[in-house]
Design an enzyme around this catalytic site. Structure first.
Site: not given
Ligand code: GLC
Ligand code: GLC
Length: 829
Positions: A494
């Protein structure tokens, strides 16, 4: 340093000090009513939706951290204490917390008085039962008082912690006998109420928080009523309603008294909200009378120790059944307890809670993630296939007709969330993976024929197979200059946002639309994700397999050609020599290359590329795995990228905003560690697979709990990486895709018991030192008793496989389908 131990026979983690390095929690509830409970009884309850139907109040990021929950206070001759130590924090003579499968038992002992409290949410029941067993272990008669306490949340947890100008005036309660009812907004727009009761007479009560505490300057650690040994019989009128029962008890030496408290939730149909007659003794300020039939029935269900014992037994049986579908006996106790108990338990919790409510997720934030929910299915599909099927249909219903996906959907409405929108490049692929996993588990091909809406619009419904097709082609139809998938707003990571370029505080990296790319649809048509390419080549074959099974050979060949082309494109443009690139940014520059100044190598694409055998003929798989070992491997796991970013790279988005070693900037993201564990096992390197597995598996971190800090029985999302000051420190425990993927890694790749379309593959990749192991697997109605022998002490390689004594070629056990138990013997060599 440890703060407890595993009791495997009882499937419990036993904590022997209240002062754990972080609140160590458990989840109660498996259906509609849920509670979080820490080892000091902190936490809260809600019905279905942690935001919209919050039952008890909890303050996040509080000081002290874990303050507020359901507390019992004892005043024994002026000594005031809680069985769970907090909030009064009187030093206890003995303390123990047992977190089990859906229940928690907290025991405290002080001055010869023992209080054992069992908390659980029975099956098919919308309430938390709390059984308090008080025993006088001293040689003198004891006269003491016990106070219960729960603080009501005014239902909408977000509103409850922000809208004080209204909420300080709306609270309403009623009292009848030993039951306190919470009725805020019941008369008007709500058809639900909550109650807190005890199965005995009481000597007083409090329903107003400030009256209970005695002063607005007091905290939960210092309630005046408890100190005075007497309730104030307060009746809440607005402000903060609570429920507290006061009871005086006398116990002779050796005598025991059991009290059963129930914190319940009930709904009434619109036309049955009110009762005609007012019960005698009702304390109320209302002109109307609540219809209490539901609460009465609920109270009747668990008002004796015998009924409570039966409820606990039913809960035990439920969990024993869920955990009996897959069981192993390996030479490593820690593996056994992860696989047989805790990893499977955590997977079920992710099914129930998604990412909503934990001690790191506030329960008022995100909905259900499209990619998260699909991946979660991989972890629990064998336990609850029917509920997994419904979940898949719910998720697919939010998909767009072109295969794009809303990134999140709301659990109550099951609708896509337009605030966040779509264009996360990896989302559609997880749908292929999860639906394939469901079919491989169950053999239920009929799911492909189910008419599933697009964008929740029934008129757009198409068979589930169509959803898989548009998912697959959503990738194929959105390629960039190198023939690799466009990165869009983000992929699995993300925080890699190659179209965002944010220089404004507070701007969302995921939803902000850079004016630069507005005309192009909101994201760069240059930036490409090598991760999505590798995920495509890894999941694509499942789609092809489905088409082949259905006899759609032409479509299968067409899809296969796309997969082959993608592999070629990756080798031509995205192999960096020793590993795979991470991406091309919006300027067409390489990300995750040895040519980069920082962030030269990333973990995400590597595992799926290796398992897709991209460039295997030229040794790309082994080179890649060796590079991971060299650059990403450290004492506590594999970091996400290396070197960590020390500067802000505006073209990469959120990732470099994190200090090095945390979260996506070189933290140990345990979720994607699993992909490398799988890849090492796939490549036959059982030692490495097991090394990486054991670095992050919670049971293995138990000895370093003082460093790791979070629960040693469940995975967290992240561990501080080698660049972090808090190297090795866990965060974000419980609600993470890590649970599902590590379950896949250990069960399907290391232990090698893997459902396939045409049977059960048995192909382990284990440490050579193991003599073998046994496993029991229920699969499509049959039970397989699997014995693995490893006489030559190899890592991988099935030399022979027999089913009921009959030799089978290859390593797939065909489906017997007779409902019987079958013996599978595998010899490695
Ligand atoms: C969090 C989110 C997941 C994403 C990950 C890496 O665990 O829930 O959707 O893939 O962060 O950013
Ligand atoms: C991030 C987090 C991830 C989450 C994303 C979206 O910074 O690491 O886990 O899914 O934000 O909100």
């Amino acid at each position: 340093m440890k703060f407890g131990h595993f009791d495997d026979a009882r499937k419990e983690y036993v904590i022997n000090t209240p002062k754990t390095p972080y609140p160590w929690i458990n989840y109660l509830g498996n259906q509609g009513f849920f509670s979080l409970i820490s080892n000091t009884a902190g936490g809260y309850s809600f019905y279905m939706d942690a935001r919209l139907r919050r039952i008890t109040r909890y303050r996040y990021n509080n000081v002290p951290l874990d303050m507020g929950g359901r507390y019992f206070y004892i005043n024994d001759g002026g000594t005031i204490w809680n069985p769970g130590w907090s909030p009064v924090k009187t030093e206890l003579d003995e303390y123990e917390c047992r977190h089990g499968m859906g229940y928690t038992i907290i025991t405290g002992k002080k001055n010869g008085l023992k209080a054992e409290v069992t908390f659980f949410v029975p099956q098919n029941y919308d309430g938390e039962v709390q059984q308090v067993v008080l025993t006088n272990e001293s040689s003198d008669t004891k006269e003491f008082a016990i106070f219960s306490m729960a603080e009501w949340c005014l239902w909408d947890a977000q509103d409850d912690c922000t809208n004080f100008q209204r909420n300080f005036s709306t609270g309403r309660v009623e009292i009848l006998g030993s039951t306190i009812y919470h009725l805020t907004e019941y008369r008007d727009r709500r058809n639900h109420y909550a109650f807190y009761t005890v199965n005995d007479t009481i000597d007083g009560y409090d329903t107003d928080r400030d009256a209970f505490l005695g002063s607005i300057y007091n905290g939960w650690d210092n309630p005046e009523t408890v100190k005075a040994g007497k309730a104030s019989n307060s009746f809440a009128d607005g402000w903060s309603p609570i429920a507290s029962h006061f009871k005086k008890i006398t116990l002779a030496p050796g005598e025991t008294k059991t009290l059963i408290y129930i914190l319940g939730y009930a709904e009434n149909p619109q036309d049955k909200k009110f009762a005609d007659t007012k019960p005698e003794g009702l304390l109320t300020r209302e002109a109307w009378v609540l219809n209490r039939e539901k609460a009465d029935a609920m109270i009747d269900k668990y008002n004796t120790p015998e009924k409570v014992a039966a409820g606990l037994e039913e809960l035990r049986t439920t969990w024993d059944n869920l955990l009996s579908i897959f069981r192993v006996d390996t030479p490593d106790d820690k593996v056994n307890r992860m696989v047989n108990i805790w990893n499977q338990y955590q997977c079920m919790v992710t099914f129930n809670l998604s990412r909503s409510a934990s001690y790191f997720e506030s329960g008022i934030g995100r909905g259900m993630g499209f990619r998260d929910s699909n991946q979660d299915v991989l972890g629990f599909v064998h336990q609850i296939p029917d509920r997994a099927r419904q979940r898949l249909i719910d998720i697919a219903s939010t998909q767009m007709p072109d295969g794009g996906c809303y990134h999140q959907y709301q659990p109550l409405t099951k609708k896509g969330n337009s605030d966040i929108g779509g264009d996360f490049s990896d989302d559609p692929l997880w749908m292929i993976l999860s639906v394939a996993a469901y079919i491989k588990e169950t053999g239920d091909w009929s799911i492909l024929d189910v008419q599933v809406p697009y964008d929740n619009d029934e008129s757009l419904a198409k068979p589930m197979l169509d959803h898989l097709t548009v998912s697959f082609y959503h990738i194929v139809n959105n390629l960039g200059p190198h023939g690799l998938p466009l990165a869009m707003r983000a992929d699995w990571n993300d925080c890699i946002n190659l179209s965002c370029f944010s220089d404004t505080p507070g701007e969302s990296f995921q939803t902000y639309t850079n004016p630069k790319f507005k005309a192009e649809g909101g994201y760069s048509k240059i930036a490409e994700s090598v991760f999505v390419a590798a995920l495509f080549t890894y999941t694509g074959p499942a789609y092809v397999g489905i088409l082949e099974h259905l006899g759609k050979t032409e479509e299968a060949a067409k899809a296969q050609a796309e997969i082959d082309k993608m592999k070629k494109n990756v080798m031509e443009s995205a192999f960096d020599g020793e590993w795979f690139l991470r991406a091309y940014d919006a300027n067409g520059e390489k990300m995750g290359s040895h040519e980069c100044e920082e962030g030269k190598i990333f973990i995400e694409p590597q595992g799926f590329a290796v398992m897709s055998e991209i460039g295997k003929d030229v040794g790309a798989d082994i080179k890649t795995l060796n590079s991971i070992d060299k650059y990403l491997n450290c004492e506590f796991g594999l970091v996400l990228n290396n070197p960590a970013f020390t500067k802000y790279y505006i073209q990469y988005g959120e990732i470099s905003t994190y200090p090095g070693g945390y979260k996506e900037n070189a933290g140990i993201f345990t979720h994607n560690n699993a992909w490398i564990i799988c890849a090492e096992a796939y490549a036959g390197r059982g030692e490495k697979a097991f090394e990486y597995y054991s670095k992050i598996a919670p049971a293995f971190t138990e000895e370093t709990s003082d460093i790791h800090k979070t629960e040693p029985y469940v995975y967290g999302q992240m561990i501080g990486g080698k660049d972090a000051k808090n190297f090795g420190q866990g965060k974000n425990s419980w609600l993470t895709g890590t649970a599902a993927w590590n379950m896949v890694a250990i069960s399907q790749y290391i232990l090698g018991v893997k459902p396939e379309f045409d049977g059960l593959r048995v192909d382990p990749s284990i440490p050579a030192a193991w003599d073998g192991f046994t496993a029991t697997r229920q699969f499509r109605g049959d039970t397989y008793e699997i014995v693995i022998k490893n006489p030559d002490h190899v890592n991988k390689g099935v030399k022979s496989l027999t089913v009921d004594g009959v030799a089978v070629d290859g390593c797939i056990v065909p489906v017997a389908g007779d409902g019987k138990t079958h013996k599978v013997e595998v010899t490695l060599g």
